[in-house]
Write a protein that holds these residues in place. Structure first.
Motif, mmCIF file in Angstrom:
data_model
loop_
_atom_site.group_PDB
_atom_site.id
_atom_site.type_symbol
_atom_site.label_atom_id
_atom_site.label_comp_id
_atom_site.label_asym_id
_atom_site.label_seq_id
_atom_site.Cartn_x
_atom_site.Cartn_y
_atom_site.Cartn_z
ATOM 1 N N THR A 69 -16.651 16.777 -10.584
ATOM 2 C CA THR A 69 -15.424 16.782 -10.130
ATOM 3 C C THR A 69 -15.094 15.782 -8.946
ATOM 4 O O THR A 69 -15.988 15.964 -8.005
ATOM 5 C CB THR A 69 -14.940 17.846 -9.800
ATOM 6 O OG1 THR A 69 -15.143 19.026 -10.807
ATOM 7 C CG2 THR A 69 -13.548 18.130 -9.019
ATOM 8 N N LYS A 111 -5.980 31.235 -15.993
ATOM 9 C CA LYS A 111 -6.163 31.169 -16.864
ATOM 10 C C LYS A 111 -5.141 31.383 -18.135
ATOM 11 O O LYS A 111 -5.015 30.603 -18.981
ATOM 12 C CB LYS A 111 -7.093 32.333 -17.334
ATOM 13 C CG LYS A 111 -8.630 32.182 -18.141
ATOM 14 C CD LYS A 111 -9.569 31.389 -17.823
ATOM 15 C CE LYS A 111 -9.212 30.231 -17.265
ATOM 16 N NZ LYS A 111 -10.097 29.467 -16.174
ATOM 17 N N ALA A 131 -13.135 23.202 -6.897
ATOM 18 C CA ALA A 131 -11.687 23.215 -7.241
ATOM 19 C C ALA A 131 -11.305 24.075 -8.497
ATOM 20 O O ALA A 131 -12.478 24.382 -9.208
ATOM 21 C CB ALA A 131 -11.445 21.741 -7.797
ATOM 22 N N GLY A 132 -10.054 24.298 -8.636
ATOM 23 C CA GLY A 132 -9.803 25.452 -9.827
ATOM 24 C C GLY A 132 -10.514 26.665 -9.947
ATOM 25 O O GLY A 132 -10.624 27.277 -8.988
ATOM 26 N N THR A 133 -11.150 26.731 -11.122
ATOM 27 C CA THR A 133 -11.740 27.997 -11.371
ATOM 28 C C THR A 133 -13.010 28.204 -10.517
ATOM 29 O O THR A 133 -13.299 29.195 -9.923
ATOM 30 C CB THR A 133 -12.163 28.153 -12.779
ATOM 31 O OG1 THR A 133 -11.182 28.597 -13.649
ATOM 32 C CG2 THR A 133 -13.214 29.244 -13.289
ATOM 33 N N SER A 134 -13.452 27.075 -10.179
ATOM 34 C CA SER A 134 -14.954 27.198 -9.443
ATOM 35 C C SER A 134 -14.543 27.681 -7.902
ATOM 36 O O SER A 134 -15.220 28.265 -7.126
ATOM 37 C CB SER A 134 -15.403 25.891 -9.335
ATOM 38 O OG SER A 134 -15.869 25.456 -10.456
ATOM 39 N N VAL A 188 -12.605 16.740 -14.237
ATOM 40 C CA VAL A 188 -11.547 16.117 -13.466
ATOM 41 C C VAL A 188 -12.074 14.919 -12.590
ATOM 42 O O VAL A 188 -12.615 15.291 -11.711
ATOM 43 C CB VAL A 188 -10.545 16.643 -12.935
ATOM 44 C CG1 VAL A 188 -9.340 15.811 -12.247
ATOM 45 C CG2 VAL A 188 -10.141 17.744 -13.855
ATOM 46 N N SER A 239 -19.423 23.874 -8.793
ATOM 47 C CA SER A 239 -18.946 23.104 -9.669
ATOM 48 C C SER A 239 -19.602 23.296 -11.295
ATOM 49 O O SER A 239 -20.742 23.408 -11.362
ATOM 50 C CB SER A 239 -18.971 21.473 -9.507
ATOM 51 O OG SER A 239 -18.561 20.801 -10.896
ATOM 52 N N GLN A 240 -18.631 23.608 -12.207
ATOM 53 C CA GLN A 240 -19.283 23.544 -13.682
ATOM 54 C C GLN A 240 -19.693 22.216 -14.104
ATOM 55 O O GLN A 240 -20.982 22.253 -14.458
ATOM 56 C CB GLN A 240 -18.129 23.974 -14.792
ATOM 57 C CG GLN A 240 -18.639 24.496 -15.918
ATOM 58 C CD GLN A 240 -18.824 23.149 -16.866
ATOM 59 O OE1 GLN A 240 -20.116 23.296 -17.151
ATOM 60 N NE2 GLN A 240 -18.095 21.924 -17.196
ATOM 61 N N SER A 241 -19.056 21.270 -14.012
ATOM 62 C CA SER A 241 -19.423 19.941 -14.396
ATOM 63 C C SER A 241 -20.405 19.126 -13.695
ATOM 64 O O SER A 241 -21.310 18.119 -13.954
ATOM 65 C CB SER A 241 -18.091 18.939 -14.765
ATOM 66 O OG SER A 241 -17.660 18.715 -13.550
ATOM 67 N N VAL A 268 -11.440 23.870 -22.487
ATOM 68 C CA VAL A 268 -11.232 23.522 -21.350
ATOM 69 C C VAL A 268 -10.939 24.345 -20.177
ATOM 70 O O VAL A 268 -11.404 24.355 -19.055
ATOM 71 C CB VAL A 268 -9.818 22.512 -21.371
ATOM 72 C CG1 VAL A 268 -8.983 22.469 -20.003
ATOM 73 C CG2 VAL A 268 -10.186 21.224 -21.984
ATOM 74 N N ALA A 269 -10.739 25.793 -20.547
ATOM 75 C CA ALA A 269 -10.566 26.840 -19.963
ATOM 76 C C ALA A 269 -11.674 27.461 -19.540
ATOM 77 O O ALA A 269 -12.663 27.892 -20.486
ATOM 78 C CB ALA A 269 -9.541 28.001 -20.444
ATOM 79 N N SER A 270 -12.247 27.248 -18.371
ATOM 80 C CA SER A 270 -13.419 27.777 -17.759
ATOM 81 C C SER A 270 -13.434 29.268 -17.899
ATOM 82 O O SER A 270 -12.574 30.285 -17.398
ATOM 83 C CB SER A 270 -13.845 27.256 -16.574
ATOM 84 O OG SER A 270 -15.008 27.577 -16.032
ATOM 85 N N GLU A 273 -2.830 27.901 -17.855
ATOM 86 C CA GLU A 273 -3.339 26.868 -18.241
ATOM 87 C C GLU A 273 -3.275 26.712 -19.778
ATOM 88 O O GLU A 273 -3.147 25.400 -20.253
ATOM 89 C CB GLU A 273 -4.788 26.974 -17.750
ATOM 90 C CG GLU A 273 -5.633 25.643 -18.248
ATOM 91 C CD GLU A 273 -6.993 25.807 -17.615
ATOM 92 O OE1 GLU A 273 -7.647 26.998 -17.387
ATOM 93 O OE2 GLU A 273 -7.871 24.613 -17.622
HETATM 94 O O1 M6R Z 1 -16.414 21.333 -13.115
HETATM 95 P P1 M6R Z 1 -15.585 21.871 -12.092
HETATM 96 O O2 M6R Z 1 -16.055 23.253 -11.923
HETATM 97 O O3 M6R Z 1 -15.855 21.269 -10.846
HETATM 98 O O4 M6R Z 1 -14.116 21.887 -12.329
HETATM 99 C C1 M6R Z 1 -13.157 22.271 -11.470
HETATM 100 C C2 M6R Z 1 -11.744 22.410 -12.235
HETATM 101 O O5 M6R Z 1 -11.325 21.424 -12.592
HETATM 102 C C3 M6R Z 1 -11.794 23.515 -13.480
HETATM 103 O O6 M6R Z 1 -12.453 24.647 -12.922
HETATM 104 C C4 M6R Z 1 -10.613 23.769 -14.047
HETATM 105 O O7 M6R Z 1 -9.694 24.500 -13.137
HETATM 106 C C5 M6R Z 1 -10.562 24.450 -15.191
HETATM 107 N N1 M6R Z 1 -10.101 23.918 -16.234
HETATM 108 C C6 M6R Z 1 -9.897 25.998 -15.293
HETATM 109 O O8 M6R Z 1 -10.068 26.648 -16.490
#
Ligand code: M6R
Length: 353
Positions: A108, A234, A56-59, A350, A103-105, A154-156, A237
């Motif tokens: 998700t 980026k 999702a998103g940046t990932s 998220v 995924s960063q986190s 928040v911004a990755s 957001e």
């Molecule tokens: O933790 P994740 O990488 O799974 O999260 C996915 C997105 O929610 C995340 O990359 C989001 O788009 C960032 N806030 C973007 O900067």
């Protein structure tokens, strides 16, 4: 702790050179051989006929870049999917799919839903995550660390570059890139540092082009189109400037009608095959009044470009091309007096669908 930095985002942008080095130190031994990727991972992937990257998103945007490495080096057809779409509209799968969750986190919810679904169908899955021992790393068959270190804003930013790097390394463990990846990544780290040292240039670009704008565009072709999506995310957001990132060839199919006097159009120009076409598109929007800002690689740069990106292997250029976009987003947001680290309506992770 953000130390002397006013915001975590700037600290995390600055950490990217070190992150790149840490990732190389983890995944290459001193002789340049790959390490840290279990044979079980590479063997299982080699048995697959298609990779499905889900994120999702940046990932997701990092996955769009990674796809090129898996296809060009490992020669495995690769699809990249938005988790929230895949979860409820599963595409027809190949006979032997292999799933990669980015995924960063690692938490998700949309990606977790897909992982649940594919596990029930009995398909193998690998998670590449920054937070190890997270749900996505625990529940997949395999997990590899992305090693960006804690990302608070928040911004990755650094998680994106780290995910691109780890995908490149994983792809190189499956097939030959045809050049010395370890040496080239060492160069990438040096050049990321060189770009982050140019903060004043990007502050000026951001203030001049974006302070009073309500919309902006990022265009590119090929890998630059993938980075344009991340660059636009980026900027929108955190600055709340409505920004579209898209494949430059699509301009003439609709979006060019949005160009007005002074509309900022950022062009990412690092891919030689399409550089001529992209120059043409930049000229077309300029002729309609756009304020064009070109970030071009050394080999393709021309007089008048806003910033020249150091040259590395073209497939690795996204690792450099994204940095100016991160800094422009940061400084535009600062100029508008907003909270860079905590944009409205958003959570870092998220965990609801
Ligand atoms: O933790 P994740 O990488 O799974 O999260 C996915 C997105 O929610 C995340 O990359 C989001 O788009 C960032 N806030 C973007 O900067």
């Amino acid at each position: 702790d953000k130390g002397a930095y006013p915001y975590y985002m700037l600290k995390e942008i600055d950490e990217q050179a070190v992150v790149a080095r840490n990732i190389s130190a983890h995944y290459f031994d001193e002789d340049g051989n790959l390490q840290g990727i279990p044979c079980a991972v590479t063997d299982t992937i080699q048995e697959a006929d298609r990779l499905y990257i889900v994120a999702a998103g940046t990932s997701y945007h990092a996955g769009l870049v990674g796809k090129r490495y898996f296809e060009q080096w490992a020669k495995i057809p690769t699809e990249v999917h938005i988790a929230s779409e895949f979860a409820y509209d599963q595409p027809m799968l190949s006979e032997k799919p292999f799933f990669i969750f980015l995924s960063q986190s690692g938490e998700t919810a949309d990606s977790r839903e897909v992982l649940d679904n594919v596990k029930k169908q009995g398909y193998p899955a690998l998670t590449l995550a920054n937070v190890m021992n997270s749900t996505l790393t625990r529940e997949a068959d395999f997990a590899l660390p992305v090693l960006a270190g804690p990302e608070i804003a928040v911004a990755s930013t650094k998680a994106y570059t780290a995910q691109v790097l780890v995908q490149a390394i994983l792809a190189a463990s499956l097939g030959n890139p045809g050049f010395d990846l370890k040496a080239e990544l060492a160069k990438v780290a040096v050049e990321i540092q060189a770009i982050t040292d140019e903060k004043e240039s990007f502050k000026k670009i951001a203030e001049d082009a974006l302070k009073d704008q309500h919309s902006a565009f990022y265009i590119g072709r090929g890998l630059d189109a993938a980075v344009a999506l991340e660059a636009a995310l980026k900027l929108k957001e955190i600055s709340y400037i409505q920004t579209e990132g898209f494949a430059a060839g699509e301009l003439k199919h609709g979006t060019i009608s949005l160009i007005e006097e002074g509309t900022p159009v950022f062009a990412l120009l690092t891919q030689s095959k399409t550089a001529g076409l992209l120059r043409g598109e930049v000229a077309q929007v300029a002729a309609r009044g756009a304020n064009t800002i070109v970030f071009a690689s050394e080999d393709l740069a021309k007089e008048g470009d806003a910033f020249v990106l150091p040259q590395v292997n073209e497939l690795l250029m996204p690792l450099l091309a994204v940095i100016p976009a991160q800094l422009v987003a940061y400084y535009a947001t600062l100029a508008r007096g907003l909270d860079v680290d905590r944009p409205r309506n958003l959570a870092k992770s998220v965990t609801v669908q």
